[in-house]
Scaffold this motif. Structure first.
Motif, PDB file in Angstrom:
ATOM      1  N   VAL A  24     -28.323 -20.521   7.134  1.00 42.91           N
ATOM      2  CA  VAL A  24     -26.969 -21.045   7.349  1.00 42.91           C
ATOM      3  C   VAL A  24     -25.872 -20.155   6.764  1.00 42.91           C
ATOM      4  O   VAL A  24     -24.682 -20.444   6.937  1.00 42.91           O
ATOM      5  CB  VAL A  24     -26.826 -22.473   6.762  1.00 42.91           C
ATOM      6  CG1 VAL A  24     -27.548 -23.495   7.620  1.00 42.91           C
ATOM      7  CG2 VAL A  24     -27.337 -22.525   5.318  1.00 42.91           C
ATOM      8  N   PRO A  60     -26.072 -32.151  10.340  1.00 44.12           N
ATOM      9  CA  PRO A  60     -25.778 -30.761  10.702  1.00 44.12           C
ATOM     10  C   PRO A  60     -26.302 -29.825   9.623  1.00 44.12           C
ATOM     11  O   PRO A  60     -26.342 -30.169   8.444  1.00 44.12           O
ATOM     12  CB  PRO A  60     -24.252 -30.737  10.801  1.00 44.12           C
ATOM     13  CG  PRO A  60     -23.775 -31.928  10.045  1.00 44.12           C
ATOM     14  CD  PRO A  60     -24.842 -32.956  10.180  1.00 44.12           C
ATOM     15  N   PRO A  61     -26.723 -28.619  10.033  1.00 49.00           N
ATOM     16  CA  PRO A  61     -27.335 -27.698   9.060  1.00 49.00           C
ATOM     17  C   PRO A  61     -26.479 -27.435   7.829  1.00 49.00           C
ATOM     18  O   PRO A  61     -27.007 -27.347   6.710  1.00 49.00           O
ATOM     19  CB  PRO A  61     -27.554 -26.422   9.879  1.00 49.00           C
ATOM     20  CG  PRO A  61     -27.718 -26.915  11.283  1.00 49.00           C
ATOM     21  CD  PRO A  61     -26.781 -28.087  11.407  1.00 49.00           C
ATOM     22  N   HIS A  62     -25.163 -27.316   7.989  1.00 52.19           N
ATOM     23  CA  HIS A  62     -24.329 -27.013   6.821  1.00 52.19           C
ATOM     24  C   HIS A  62     -24.376 -28.137   5.794  1.00 52.19           C
ATOM     25  O   HIS A  62     -24.278 -27.891   4.593  1.00 52.19           O
ATOM     26  CB  HIS A  62     -22.876 -26.745   7.237  1.00 52.19           C
ATOM     27  CG  HIS A  62     -22.037 -27.964   7.407  1.00 52.19           C
ATOM     28  ND1 HIS A  62     -21.941 -28.645   8.597  1.00 52.19           N
ATOM     29  CD2 HIS A  62     -21.262 -28.652   6.538  1.00 52.19           C
ATOM     30  CE1 HIS A  62     -21.136 -29.683   8.457  1.00 52.19           C
ATOM     31  NE2 HIS A  62     -20.720 -29.720   7.211  1.00 52.19           N
ATOM     32  N   CYS A  72     -16.298 -21.019   6.764  1.00 57.45           N
ATOM     33  CA  CYS A  72     -16.034 -22.024   7.799  1.00 57.45           C
ATOM     34  C   CYS A  72     -15.186 -21.382   8.883  1.00 57.45           C
ATOM     35  O   CYS A  72     -14.056 -20.959   8.616  1.00 57.45           O
ATOM     36  CB  CYS A  72     -15.274 -23.217   7.220  1.00 57.45           C
ATOM     37  SG  CYS A  72     -16.082 -24.006   5.819  1.00 57.45           S
ATOM     38  N   PRO A  84     -21.267 -27.268  15.456  1.00 48.84           N
ATOM     39  CA  PRO A  84     -21.160 -28.282  14.400  1.00 48.84           C
ATOM     40  C   PRO A  84     -19.868 -28.101  13.606  1.00 48.84           C
ATOM     41  O   PRO A  84     -19.211 -27.062  13.677  1.00 48.84           O
ATOM     42  CB  PRO A  84     -22.391 -28.019  13.529  1.00 48.84           C
ATOM     43  CG  PRO A  84     -23.313 -27.193  14.370  1.00 48.84           C
ATOM     44  CD  PRO A  84     -22.435 -26.391  15.274  1.00 48.84           C
ATOM     45  N   HIS A  86     -17.354 -27.095  10.832  1.00 53.01           N
ATOM     46  CA  HIS A  86     -17.273 -25.852  10.062  1.00 53.01           C
ATOM     47  C   HIS A  86     -17.862 -24.656  10.809  1.00 53.01           C
ATOM     48  O   HIS A  86     -17.949 -23.558  10.237  1.00 53.01           O
ATOM     49  CB  HIS A  86     -17.902 -25.986   8.676  1.00 53.01           C
ATOM     50  CG  HIS A  86     -17.134 -26.881   7.742  1.00 53.01           C
ATOM     51  ND1 HIS A  86     -15.758 -26.926   7.713  1.00 53.01           N
ATOM     52  CD2 HIS A  86     -17.564 -27.759   6.786  1.00 53.01           C
ATOM     53  CE1 HIS A  86     -15.364 -27.799   6.790  1.00 53.01           C
ATOM     54  NE2 HIS A  86     -16.423 -28.317   6.218  1.00 53.01           N
ATOM     55  N   TRP A  88     -20.356 -22.231  13.629  1.00 51.77           N
ATOM     56  CA  TRP A  88     -21.669 -21.596  13.533  1.00 51.77           C
ATOM     57  C   TRP A  88     -21.793 -20.735  12.279  1.00 51.77           C
ATOM     58  O   TRP A  88     -22.903 -20.511  11.790  1.00 51.77           O
ATOM     59  CB  TRP A  88     -21.931 -20.755  14.778  1.00 51.77           C
ATOM     60  CG  TRP A  88     -22.121 -21.560  16.022  1.00 51.77           C
ATOM     61  CD1 TRP A  88     -21.373 -21.525  17.161  1.00 51.77           C
ATOM     62  CD2 TRP A  88     -23.133 -22.556  16.245  1.00 51.77           C
ATOM     63  NE1 TRP A  88     -21.843 -22.438  18.080  1.00 51.77           N
ATOM     64  CE2 TRP A  88     -22.923 -23.080  17.543  1.00 51.77           C
ATOM     65  CE3 TRP A  88     -24.186 -23.062  15.482  1.00 51.77           C
ATOM     66  CZ2 TRP A  88     -23.736 -24.072  18.090  1.00 51.77           C
ATOM     67  CZ3 TRP A  88     -24.990 -24.052  16.026  1.00 51.77           C
ATOM     68  CH2 TRP A  88     -24.772 -24.545  17.313  1.00 51.77           C
ATOM     69  N   ASN A  91     -23.533 -22.876   9.968  1.00 51.43           N
ATOM     70  CA  ASN A  91     -24.618 -23.692  10.513  1.00 51.43           C
ATOM     71  C   ASN A  91     -25.720 -22.916  11.220  1.00 51.43           C
ATOM     72  O   ASN A  91     -26.709 -23.518  11.630  1.00 51.43           O
ATOM     73  CB  ASN A  91     -24.044 -24.699  11.506  1.00 51.43           C
ATOM     74  CG  ASN A  91     -23.238 -25.795  10.853  1.00 51.43           C
ATOM     75  OD1 ASN A  91     -23.779 -26.793  10.379  1.00 51.43           O
ATOM     76  ND2 ASN A  91     -21.921 -25.624  10.819  1.00 51.43           N
TER      77      ASN A  91
END
Length: 367
Positions: A24, A60-62, A72, A84, A86, A88, A91
């Motif tokens: 991430v 979401p991954p973040h 961000c 998502p 903030h 890619w 994320n």
């Protein structure tokens, strides 16, 4: 949902150790050991290293990997190009593309596996022997359109902090608080509100709080934007941790990032994965954005951009955005600091009592 094992990239110089979560692009570890002890004032979410249990939701991954600092792009909602919150940059995977050992330090380079508005994004992390700083830069190449961008540093303040900042014009909150439903969370500050005095900001119950003393209150989550003075040569925030005896330092170029967003996260979000347990955290988010309103709102003409505080960057040609994270022991009789200045190859920190600490620093990095 269990957190997957993540691949990390380790970067070290004498006195500093960094890890980057490649899944991430979050800084997963920041440790300074220049003074004979480990100083690690930045924050990693309590769930980032453990499975998120008792939940069928996907985060979401973040958020699942929430840690120390990340880029961000856009800041807030991704409501122009699908991504998502903030963006890619916070994320998606970053791929190592180079490591330069230049004698007195190292620079590691990484490329984002996704494009943002058609732009290729390269992250560069630099550490130097004896410097208690991580020098970060992100270069956008190509693409088109405008984009709100912020760095998202977080400081761990379980026992409180005294905060000092470069001179600001005022502090402002957005039109609405982060959480509107009391079953989801609660905010302390008044929305919208402004104050030229950072030590006297209005709250929703008609009282006032000092934005430069942490915590503001218990069980609250708030977001407030500080507007940099246009003549500041460098933008800086120091979060002094008296009980730990150290401080976190965040530095920027005011021309690149004309505002600082403070995110006070102290148990004020009640839903998953927060569950009221994300406490004692201050986000120091150096930004060019319209609050956290998202990509579309930041692109539109607004009162900040009209007042000379741009809320987006324009893509197309080469664009480079920089930030510095640092840490060192406390010094002086006060936990407040009056100035931060660059001198030759040092950064000079001046305590309110007049005492000075000089730290080795790449004084050209933020120019």
């Amino acid at each position: 949902m269990a957190s997957a094992k993540r691949e990390v990239f380790e970067l070290s110089a004498k006195g500093i150790d960094i890890r980057l979560d490649l899944s991430v692009g979050h800084i997963a570890q920041f440790v300074v050991s220049k003074w004979g002890s480990s100083i690690a004032p930045f924050h990693r979410a309590p769930w980032a290293d453990a499975p998120i249990t008792n939940s069928s939701k996907r985060f979401p991954p973040h958020l699942e990997s929430l840690s120390i600092d990340f880029l961000c792009a856009p800041f807030g909602r991704s409501d122009v190009e699908p991504a998502p919150d903030h963006g890619w940059s916070a994320n998606a995977e970053w791929v190592p593309i180079g490591l330069d050992d230049f004698g007195d330090g190292k620079t590691a380079s990484f490329e984002l596996c996704r494009k943002i508005l058609g732009a290729t994004v390269v992250k560069k992390l630099t550490v130097r022997h004896g410097h208690p700083f991580l020098y970060q830069s992100h270069q956008f190449s190509g693409g088109s359109g405008s984009l709100p961008i912020a760095y998202h540093a977080m400081v761990d303040l379980p026992q409180g902090a005294a905060i000092s900042v470069s001179p600001k014009v005022m502090a402002r909150t957005a039109d609405v608080p982060l959480e509107l439903d009391p079953l989801s969370g609660s905010s302390l500050l008044s929305y919208p509100a402004t104050s030229e005095r950072l030590d006297r900001f209005p709250t929703r119950d008609g009282t006032h709080v000092d934005l430069l003393t942490y915590p503001l209150g218990e069980g609250q989550v708030d977001l407030v934007m500080l507007l940099e003075r246009h003549d500041n040569a460098i933008g800086w925030t120091i979060a002094a941790r008296p009980m730990e005896g150290d401080m976190a330092i965040v530095l920027k170029s005011p021309k690149e990032m004309p505002t600082t967003v403070f995110w006070y996260s102290n148990g004020g979000r009640l839903y998953e994965p927060w569950n009221g347990r994300h406490k004692g955290v201050l986000g120091i988010e150096e930004a060019r954005t319209y609050f956290s309103a998202g990509h579309a709102a930041s692109q539109m003409p607004n009162d900040l951009s009209t007042a000379g505080y741009p809320t987006t960057f324009t893509l197309g040609d080469e664009l480079q955005i920089r930030s510095v994270l640092g840490a060192c022991p406390l010094f002086g009789r006060s936990n407040k600091y009056r100035s931060v200045d660059r001198h030759n190859d040092h950064l000079s920190l001046v305590n309110d009592d007049g005492s000075v600490m000089e730290l080795p620093f790449d004084c050209n990095f933020l120019d």
